[in-house]
Motif scaffolding. Structure first.
Motif, short mmCIF file in Angstrom:
data_model
loop_
_atom_site.label_atom_id
_atom_site.label_comp_id
_atom_site.label_asym_id
_atom_site.label_seq_id
_atom_site.Cartn_x
_atom_site.Cartn_y
_atom_site.Cartn_z
N ASP A 183 31.58 43.33 35.98
CA ASP A 183 30.55 44.09 36.72
C ASP A 183 30.87 45.69 36.75
O ASP A 183 30.34 46.48 37.11
CB ASP A 183 30.44 43.98 38.22
CG ASP A 183 31.88 44.02 39.09
OD1 ASP A 183 32.84 44.51 38.57
OD2 ASP A 183 31.83 43.83 40.10
N GLY A 184 31.97 46.08 35.90
CA GLY A 184 32.30 47.36 35.76
C GLY A 184 33.33 47.98 36.62
O GLY A 184 33.73 49.00 36.42
N THR A 185 34.01 47.18 37.44
CA THR A 185 34.96 47.53 38.29
C THR A 185 36.23 47.88 37.46
O THR A 185 36.75 47.01 36.68
CB THR A 185 35.22 46.45 39.27
OG1 THR A 185 34.26 46.20 40.22
CG2 THR A 185 36.23 46.89 40.29
N LEU A 186 36.91 48.79 37.55
CA LEU A 186 38.01 49.30 37.12
C LEU A 186 39.37 48.92 37.67
O LEU A 186 39.39 49.66 38.88
CB LEU A 186 37.93 50.95 36.62
CG LEU A 186 39.19 51.46 35.88
CD1 LEU A 186 39.22 51.04 34.62
CD2 LEU A 186 39.11 53.01 35.95
N TYR A 187 40.35 48.55 37.36
CA TYR A 187 41.84 48.05 37.93
C TYR A 187 42.87 48.84 36.96
O TYR A 187 42.49 48.78 35.72
CB TYR A 187 41.74 46.67 37.78
CG TYR A 187 40.99 45.89 38.66
CD1 TYR A 187 41.34 45.37 39.80
CD2 TYR A 187 39.59 45.55 38.17
CE1 TYR A 187 40.56 44.32 40.52
CE2 TYR A 187 38.78 44.72 38.98
CZ TYR A 187 39.21 44.41 40.16
OH TYR A 187 38.49 43.44 41.04
N VAL A 188 43.32 49.59 37.69
CA VAL A 188 44.42 50.64 37.15
C VAL A 188 45.91 49.99 37.69
O VAL A 188 46.00 49.97 38.93
CB VAL A 188 44.40 52.00 37.67
CG1 VAL A 188 45.50 52.64 36.80
CG2 VAL A 188 43.06 52.50 37.00
N ALA A 189 46.65 49.50 36.86
CA ALA A 189 48.10 49.16 37.04
C ALA A 189 48.84 50.61 37.17
O ALA A 189 49.12 51.46 36.24
CB ALA A 189 48.82 48.61 36.02
N ASP A 190 49.05 51.11 38.32
CA ASP A 190 49.58 52.43 38.96
C ASP A 190 51.28 52.07 38.82
O ASP A 190 51.66 52.07 39.71
CB ASP A 190 49.15 52.87 40.03
CG ASP A 190 49.44 54.48 40.45
OD1 ASP A 190 50.35 55.05 39.75
OD2 ASP A 190 48.98 54.71 41.65
#
Length: 325
Positions: free
Chosen positions: A206-213
């Motif tokens: 759905d375009g949700t962005l996940y970032v490994a910070d």
């Protein structure tokens, strides 16, 4: 009588402390909601020959094949999903087709995207290993990188890049034209939309962005329009590391499985954790060691259509395969 009152007061203090500790545990250390995973097999050892590795750092799956970033050998190795070597491409260097420490891999629309930590660029290959194009250059300006660690590709071809030393995530057009960024260039932070050495990115359907910070020991999540949604990892997801369920000790990879669940490589905890899309902890597997089913720094994850999970075991210089119980 006084001693009795003191003892009673101390008892109440102990009860309160235990109660608060228990409440804190329940609030910040979730229990598993799914069964774990079973170790299937491992392959690889230290070396430069086919099927050997020198610091494997990234994984991607397409068409029944597993692509492995063999970072210090400056190459990509390709295996079938049983671990049989098929082919390789790349060598250390800076010219097109050569690689400077490839990192987290992404496959989109029949092409392999390779962030190069040493060369400060994204290099794109055909799945046969043929060089296609190069995106970006060293620097801290728009569309430039300082040790990119991961890339995600949207349906329209836009790129999302974890720009490690610049402490930001950039969004670019397919040709590298700058669109926007999250985070302040060159500045670390622990609040929402700030980063501390981001290592990887992933896009849900759905375009949700996940970032490994990475060194904030957390995952940050943004909606398809770029607005901050949530973060998780330790109390308040503010750079508090630990070995407990849902906590991290440096996140080096985030992967969206075909069913939408989220897998995170928990580097210094030597394990992989699995979450629901909203950050609910589901399960974890691994543990420190050299034997089968153990890791010496789990650094990257890929999930096949049948649910099998592949993990790059960094210091053991091997790939491990797991399956759901």
């Amino acid at each position: 009588m006084l001693i009795r009152k003191i003892r009673k007061s101390l008892l109440w203090i102990v009860v309160v402390v235990i109660g608060l500790a228990g409440a804190g545990w329940l609030a910040f250390v979730p229990s598993a909601k799914e069964p774990g995973y079973t170790f299937v097999k491992a392959w690889g050892e230290k070396g430069s020959g086919p099927g050997q590795f020198s610091d494997p750092t990234g994984l991607a799956i397409a068409n029944g094949e597993l692509y492995v970033a063999d970072s210090r050998n400056g190459r990509i190795q390709v295996f079938d999903l049983d671990g049989n070597f098929k082919r390789q491409f790349g060598k250390p260097g800076k010219t097109p087709g050569e690689l400077g420490r490839p990192m987290n891999l992404t496959i989109a629309k029949g092409e392999l995207y390779v962030p190069e930590y040493f060369n400060d660029r994204i290099q794109v290959f055909g799945l046969d290993g043929s060089p296609r194009r190069i995106i970006g250059a060293p620097g801290d300006g728009p569309g430039q990188f300082n040790a990119p660690g991961g890339v995600a590709v949207a349906a329209n071809g836009d790129l999302f890049v974890a720009d490690y030393y610049n402490h930001r995530v950039q969004r670019l057009r397919a040709d590298g034209t700058f669109v926007r960024q999250w985070g302040t260039t060159g500045r670390k932070g622990i609040r929402a939309e700030e980063f501390n050495y981001p290592t990887d990115v992933a896009l849900a359907a759905d375009g949700t962005l996940y970032v490994a910070d990475g060194y904030n020991d957390r995952i940050q999540v943004f909606d398809a329009d770029g607005a901050f949604l949530r973060k998780w990892g330790g109390p308040f997801a503010m750079d508090i590391f630990g070995p407990f369920n849902g906590w991290f000790a440096v996140t080096t990879n985030v992967t969206i499985a075909p069913d939408g669940t989220v897998f995170v490589a928990d580097f210094y905890n030597d394990r992989v954790q699995k979450f629901a899309p909203d950050g609910t902890f589901l399960t974890a597997f691994g543990g420190k060691g050299e034997g089968p089913g153990r890791f010496r720094h789990a650094i990257a994850v890929a999930v096949a259509d049948d649910g099998s999970v592949f993990v790059a075991d960094f210091l053991n210089n091997r790939i491990e395969k797991w399956r759901p119980r």
